[in-house]
Motif scaffolding. Sequence first.
Motif, PDB file in Angstrom:
ATOM      1  N   GLU A 217       1.082  -1.097  -0.060  1.00 24.81           N
ATOM      2  CA  GLU A 217      -0.010   0.063  -0.030  1.00 24.81           C
ATOM      3  C   GLU A 217       0.853   1.014   0.119  1.00 24.81           C
ATOM      4  OE1 GLU A 217      -3.823   0.947   2.374  1.00 24.81           O
ATOM      5  OE2 GLU A 217      -2.275   1.563   3.518  1.00 24.81           O
ATOM      6  N   ASP A 218       0.743   2.129  -1.061  1.00 23.35           N
ATOM      7  CA  ASP A 218       1.775   3.125  -1.203  1.00 23.35           C
ATOM      8  C   ASP A 218       0.973   4.397  -1.048  1.00 23.35           C
ATOM      9  OD1 ASP A 218       3.881   1.309  -1.851  1.00 23.35           O
ATOM     10  OD2 ASP A 218       3.681   1.740  -3.927  1.00 23.35           O
ATOM     11  N   SER A 219       1.513   5.409  -0.331  1.00 20.84           N
ATOM     12  CA  SER A 219       0.980   6.945  -0.536  1.00 20.84           C
ATOM     13  C   SER A 219       2.088   7.880  -0.485  1.00 20.84           C
ATOM     14  CB  SER A 219       0.188   7.244   1.037  1.00 20.84           C
ATOM     15  OG  SER A 219       1.029   7.031   1.952  1.00 20.84           O
ATOM     16  N   GLY A 220       1.737   8.959  -1.195  1.00 21.75           N
ATOM     17  CA  GLY A 220       2.556  10.022  -1.441  1.00 21.75           C
ATOM     18  C   GLY A 220       3.273   9.789  -2.669  1.00 21.75           C
ATOM     19  N   PRO A 221       4.341  10.643  -3.081  1.00 20.21           N
ATOM     20  CA  PRO A 221       4.625  10.511  -4.350  1.00 20.21           C
ATOM     21  C   PRO A 221       5.083   9.312  -5.028  1.00 20.21           C
ATOM     22  CG  PRO A 221       6.230  11.535  -3.200  1.00 20.21           C
ATOM     23  CD  PRO A 221       5.120  11.489  -2.407  1.00 20.21           C
ATOM     24  N   VAL A 222       5.052   9.088  -6.280  1.00 19.20           N
ATOM     25  CA  VAL A 222       5.362   7.842  -6.972  1.00 19.20           C
ATOM     26  C   VAL A 222       6.817   7.361  -6.710  1.00 19.20           C
ATOM     27  CG1 VAL A 222       5.521   6.405  -9.052  1.00 19.20           C
ATOM     28  CG2 VAL A 222       3.624   7.774  -8.526  1.00 19.20           C
ATOM     29  N   TRP A 223       7.732   8.493  -6.789  1.00 19.67           N
ATOM     30  CA  TRP A 223       9.215   8.253  -6.701  1.00 19.67           C
ATOM     31  C   TRP A 223       9.560   8.171  -5.194  1.00 19.67           C
ATOM     32  CZ3 TRP A 223       6.615  12.598  -8.000  1.00 19.67           C
ATOM     33  CH2 TRP A 223       6.719  13.702  -7.219  1.00 19.67           C
ATOM     34  N   PRO A 225       7.471   7.053  -2.306  1.00 14.56           N
ATOM     35  CA  PRO A 225       6.212   6.620  -1.570  1.00 14.56           C
ATOM     36  C   PRO A 225       6.497   6.141  -0.116  1.00 14.56           C
ATOM     37  CG  PRO A 225       6.874   4.627  -3.030  1.00 14.56           C
ATOM     38  CD  PRO A 225       8.081   5.859  -3.120  1.00 14.56           C
ATOM     39  N   THR A 226       5.589   6.460   0.741  1.00 12.71           N
ATOM     40  CA  THR A 226       5.474   5.805   2.049  1.00 12.71           C
ATOM     41  C   THR A 226       4.762   4.410   1.816  1.00 12.71           C
ATOM     42  OG1 THR A 226       5.141   7.731   3.289  1.00 12.71           O
ATOM     43  CG2 THR A 226       4.476   5.711   4.490  1.00 12.71           C
TER      44      THR A 226
END
Length: 567
Positions: A217-223, A225-226
Amino acid sequence: MKSLILFLGVIFIITFPLFADWSDDPAVNNAVCTLAGEQAITKVGTGPTGDTYFGYFSNESGNYNVRLQRFDQAGNPLWVNGGILVSDNTQMTWLTDWDMTVDLDNNAVLTFQDIRDGNNNVYAYKISPDGTFLWGADGLQLSNTSAFDAAPKVTVTTNNNVVIAWGSEDVSRLQKISPEGVLLWDSTGIEISGANSYTWPQPIGVESDHVIVKYYEDSGPVWAPTRHIYAQKFDANGNTVWDSPAAISTAGGITAWTQDLPIVKDNDNGFFIGWYDDRDNNMNADVYVQHVDADGNCLWTANGVIASTDMNREHYYVYIAYQPDEDILYAYWNEMDYDQNDRGIYGQKFDMTGTRKWEDTGRVIIEISPVDVYPYGIGNVSGKVVVFYQEGLNENYLKAMALDSTGDFVWPGGMITMCSVAATKLHAMVGSLNSNFWIASWADDRNGNADIFAQNINTDGTLGYSPQAHDPEMNDDQYQVYAQPNPFRNSTSIRFYTTGHSDITEISIYNVKGQLVRNLTVAFSPLHIVEATWDGKDTAGQNVKPGIYLYKITVDKKEIIQKIVKI
């Protein structure tokens, strides 16, 4: 090939290998494909009969075609030079990862994406041992959207269905395919989605035709992510089993380029997983491991157990192996200095409470030095774990080392060279244990353009094929006995090799209490190989429970006993 006798539903077959073709010289490896163009991203899959498929991309007329080759157990290619052409549909000018496995009927299953219809969609093919395209000449189309569908992964379930998972921009998708090629989870599959991005799924087949899927599960910018690690179990119909996903790590610190993670199953339909992260933002990566049970519970420390407490070193590229005999998890990784100039290989041993059993800073296997070493695979067999690694940066070599339960070297000389050709090697990988050896495959440029090569290494550290080659720990200098696959789900082949004239009188299966499960009586068998397939059932025809069993072979008035695990 000559059939012997049928007893209790088990067929015994004698085979006579004409010649052995796995190279015993690390300077002369087996060529899988040497076509004129570049070959890349090889995959290895060994089937239940012991032969091995190699899949790869081949640059032909400006397009990366997908090809497949098949070797017999002795290392002889069974198809034409270059293998068979699976797909010449248009690929992107740059390649992404793909996957291949072998099902319970010894068919190769390949899944990859291409742009044959203009969009980047995922396809699946099933190829039989005689080269028949079982799901049609164009395979099965699993996605049909304008999204960027990428990096599919495949697993085979206990019922010989196939589950394929892939990323589709902000969501992960799953599709289940019957052996006949029917899409079982609607035409578009199942979606893992939510408020954030759900990426890089990896499926694992478990009990009752179920599958567990790891994903991020990724949040934040693609390059940057958290990135958190989760897993969910799906039943045979595609319904979620766990009330909530298993939160393997929500500590963050996982980079955008960390994609697939090492995952191995335990003995009870759960799994172990390893990764590295920089959760405390100190610019030092640390290795962590976690054990998730069949009910989705994380059994060890929340967010994982750290493998090394040395905060002055970098720790990357972890590989894990579970030893059911010891009920121990081993982890091996790249150890580096803070500036990442010097590299080595360290290890750690964990008991089933998640307690580190070696030094808190890890066991030194190869001390860090200016010589670049990179682990690329791991194998295990009773009594030892084998770590496969590259040595050197540009013109590099492939080596392997076997380590015992204390982390000491098992093979004479410690490290064994599998490829001594000074060439740039890419995408090296190692397959599962094939009878009594592993097979590594890679691309290298020894001939100019990159070609695909392979090399076996026996469990005793020797190269080359010999039915009589075996560990010093095996029962008698005259005999070799093993079961493959082991552990197994539905069936396993018990094979017996002898260097002389032997009289096998009985094969018996016992549980760990010493109670007889099934008796298999055989007639006299001459020289070479005798193979018996046990279907995991007792004398009443009932499936036995998962667990540890013993098989005993009585031959020449001697008893040979080995352990086997049903999962």
